[in-house]
Design an enzyme around this catalytic site. Structure first.
Site, PDB file in Angstrom:
ATOM      1  N   LYS A  69     -37.570  22.883 -18.453  1.00  0.00           N
ATOM      2  CA  LYS A  69     -37.427  21.488 -18.014  1.00  0.00           C
ATOM      3  C   LYS A  69     -35.962  21.078 -17.968  1.00  0.00           C
ATOM      4  O   LYS A  69     -35.520  20.403 -17.045  1.00  0.00           O
ATOM      5  CB  LYS A  69     -38.128  20.540 -18.995  1.00  0.00           C
ATOM      6  N   ARG A  74     -44.406  24.260 -33.092  1.00  0.00           N
ATOM      7  CA  ARG A  74     -44.179  23.337 -31.963  1.00  0.00           C
ATOM      8  C   ARG A  74     -45.050  23.717 -30.770  1.00  0.00           C
ATOM      9  O   ARG A  74     -45.563  22.848 -30.077  1.00  0.00           O
ATOM     10  CB  ARG A  74     -42.714  23.348 -31.551  1.00  0.00           C
ATOM     11  N   ARG A 132     -32.062  30.523 -28.781  1.00  0.00           N
ATOM     12  CA  ARG A 132     -31.241  29.380 -28.358  1.00  0.00           C
ATOM     13  C   ARG A 132     -30.263  28.987 -29.463  1.00  0.00           C
ATOM     14  O   ARG A 132     -30.632  28.849 -30.620  1.00  0.00           O
ATOM     15  CB  ARG A 132     -32.176  28.219 -28.034  1.00  0.00           C
ATOM     16  N   ARG A 181     -30.662  25.457 -33.908  1.00  0.00           N
ATOM     17  CA  ARG A 181     -31.307  24.216 -34.334  1.00  0.00           C
ATOM     18  C   ARG A 181     -32.391  24.556 -35.337  1.00  0.00           C
ATOM     19  O   ARG A 181     -33.131  25.509 -35.145  1.00  0.00           O
ATOM     20  CB  ARG A 181     -31.954  23.543 -33.113  1.00  0.00           C
ATOM     21  N   ARG A 227     -46.119  12.938 -24.472  1.00  0.00           N
ATOM     22  CA  ARG A 227     -46.641  14.166 -25.064  1.00  0.00           C
ATOM     23  C   ARG A 227     -48.118  14.007 -25.448  1.00  0.00           C
ATOM     24  O   ARG A 227     -48.772  14.971 -25.806  1.00  0.00           O
ATOM     25  CB  ARG A 227     -45.868  14.505 -26.343  1.00  0.00           C
TER      26      ARG A 227
HETATM   27  P1  ADP Z   1     -37.599  20.748 -26.942  1.00  0.00           P
HETATM   28  O1  ADP Z   1     -36.122  20.712 -26.927  1.00  0.00           O
HETATM   29  O2  ADP Z   1     -38.113  21.900 -27.696  1.00  0.00           O
HETATM   30  O3  ADP Z   1     -38.241  20.503 -25.622  1.00  0.00           O
HETATM   31  P2  ADP Z   1     -37.590  18.091 -27.812  1.00  0.00           P
HETATM   32  O4  ADP Z   1     -36.128  18.124 -27.958  1.00  0.00           O
HETATM   33  O5  ADP Z   1     -38.184  17.437 -26.634  1.00  0.00           O
HETATM   34  O6  ADP Z   1     -38.120  19.590 -27.875  1.00  0.00           O
HETATM   35  O7  ADP Z   1     -38.253  17.440 -29.107  1.00  0.00           O
HETATM   36  C1  ADP Z   1     -37.876  17.827 -30.407  1.00  0.00           C
HETATM   37  C2  ADP Z   1     -38.737  17.079 -31.411  1.00  0.00           C
HETATM   38  O8  ADP Z   1     -38.576  15.658 -31.243  1.00  0.00           O
HETATM   39  C3  ADP Z   1     -40.242  17.302 -31.256  1.00  0.00           C
HETATM   40  O9  ADP Z   1     -40.683  18.469 -31.903  1.00  0.00           O
HETATM   41  C4  ADP Z   1     -40.817  16.018 -31.880  1.00  0.00           C
HETATM   42  O10 ADP Z   1     -40.761  16.076 -33.290  1.00  0.00           O
HETATM   43  C5  ADP Z   1     -39.815  14.963 -31.424  1.00  0.00           C
HETATM   44  N1  ADP Z   1     -40.227  14.365 -30.123  1.00  0.00           N
HETATM   45  C6  ADP Z   1     -39.568  14.457 -28.945  1.00  0.00           C
HETATM   46  N2  ADP Z   1     -40.229  13.824 -27.956  1.00  0.00           N
HETATM   47  C7  ADP Z   1     -41.358  13.300 -28.520  1.00  0.00           C
HETATM   48  C8  ADP Z   1     -42.476  12.553 -28.028  1.00  0.00           C
HETATM   49  N3  ADP Z   1     -42.600  12.224 -26.730  1.00  0.00           N
HETATM   50  N4  ADP Z   1     -43.433  12.200 -28.909  1.00  0.00           N
HETATM   51  C9  ADP Z   1     -43.357  12.518 -30.197  1.00  0.00           C
HETATM   52  N5  ADP Z   1     -42.344  13.235 -30.734  1.00  0.00           N
HETATM   53  C10 ADP Z   1     -41.345  13.629 -29.913  1.00  0.00           C
END
Ligand code: ADP
Ligand code: ZN
Length: 216
Positions: free
Chosen positions: A17, A175, A131, A164, A92
């Protein structure tokens, strides 16, 4: 020409994404809204919200729907969202999708497309655990696909590179589990509204062209 500028990107962490968003925002004035980034910003600034979210994020759990939806609604009222936006990592859950619908209605906006990035789990886990990012400027690298010139050092600013905490294998697996449990209903929800565009790795270029056609 029909404009499609209000987009949602759905995909497991590490599904691409972010890369896609970068390719589109380079050419079009779309606002890229990542709830993960906003939350990490709150943690960095040690706000009340950040303190609430930090523990949940570290465990790979979701932050409550009302909290993230409120954050997104505020963000959507900002000027740079006028042309269009990419919501990355939100909604989500169905609850979040419904809150988003209310928010958009109240802002006299509507969704144009929901893009689903479908990528195999083993590929995702491999990417996530490889990463690393810069402690200083946030630049992202990947030990497999996009390594820094010098091990552990940022090409851009010379800062220290780190993994991270939520990219460890254990948390990344958690996750993914959370992602699938919540995502299938969401996919069905948007498919029923006729908004879903599913792309697999092979069709990335075609999908990119299709999205760009809608942005002009
Ligand atoms: P990634 O980089 O793996 O796509 P994100 O950076 O989007 O993941 O999200 C990291 C964390 O932030 C998630 O695991 C969750 O804890 C929180 N988070 C992010 N977006 C949401 C959301 N829309 N609803 C609930 N929690 C969220
Ligand atoms: Zn750096």
């Amino acid at each position: 020409m029909i404009s499609k500028r209000n987009l949602i990107f759905i995909g497991a962490p590490g599904a691409g994404k972010g890369t896609f968003s970068a390719l589109l925002t380079r050419e079009y004035p779309l606002a890229h809204i990542s709830t993960g980034d906003i939350l990490r910003g709150e943690i960095k600034r040690d706000t009340e919200l950040g303190r609430q979210a930090a523990g949940l994020m570290k465990e790979g759990k979701l932050v409550p729907d009302q909290v993230v939806a409120g954050m997104v609604r505020n963000r959507l009222t900002e000027k740079d969202c006028e042309y269009g936006f990419i919501l990355d990592g939100f909604p989500r859950t169905i609850g979040q999708a419904e809150l988003l619908e209310e928010a958009l209605k109240s802002l006299a906006r509507k969704l144009d497309a929901v893009v689903y990035f479908k990528v195999d789990d083993d590929i995702i886990l491999q990417r996530l655990t490889a990463r690393i990012s810069c402690k200083n400027c946030g630049e992202i690298y990947n030990k497999l696909f996009l390594p820094p010139k010098q091990d552990g050092v940022c090409d851009k600013c010379g800062g220290e590179l780190f993994q991270r905490p939520d990219d460890s294998l254990e948390t990344a697996t958690e996750r993914l589990k959370v992602f699938y449990a919540n995502t299938q209903p969401l996919i069905d929800y948007y498919a029923a509204k006729g908004l879903l565009l599913t792309i697999t790795e092979l069709e990335m270029n075609a999908a990119l062209a299709q999205l760009k056609a809608g942005l002009a």
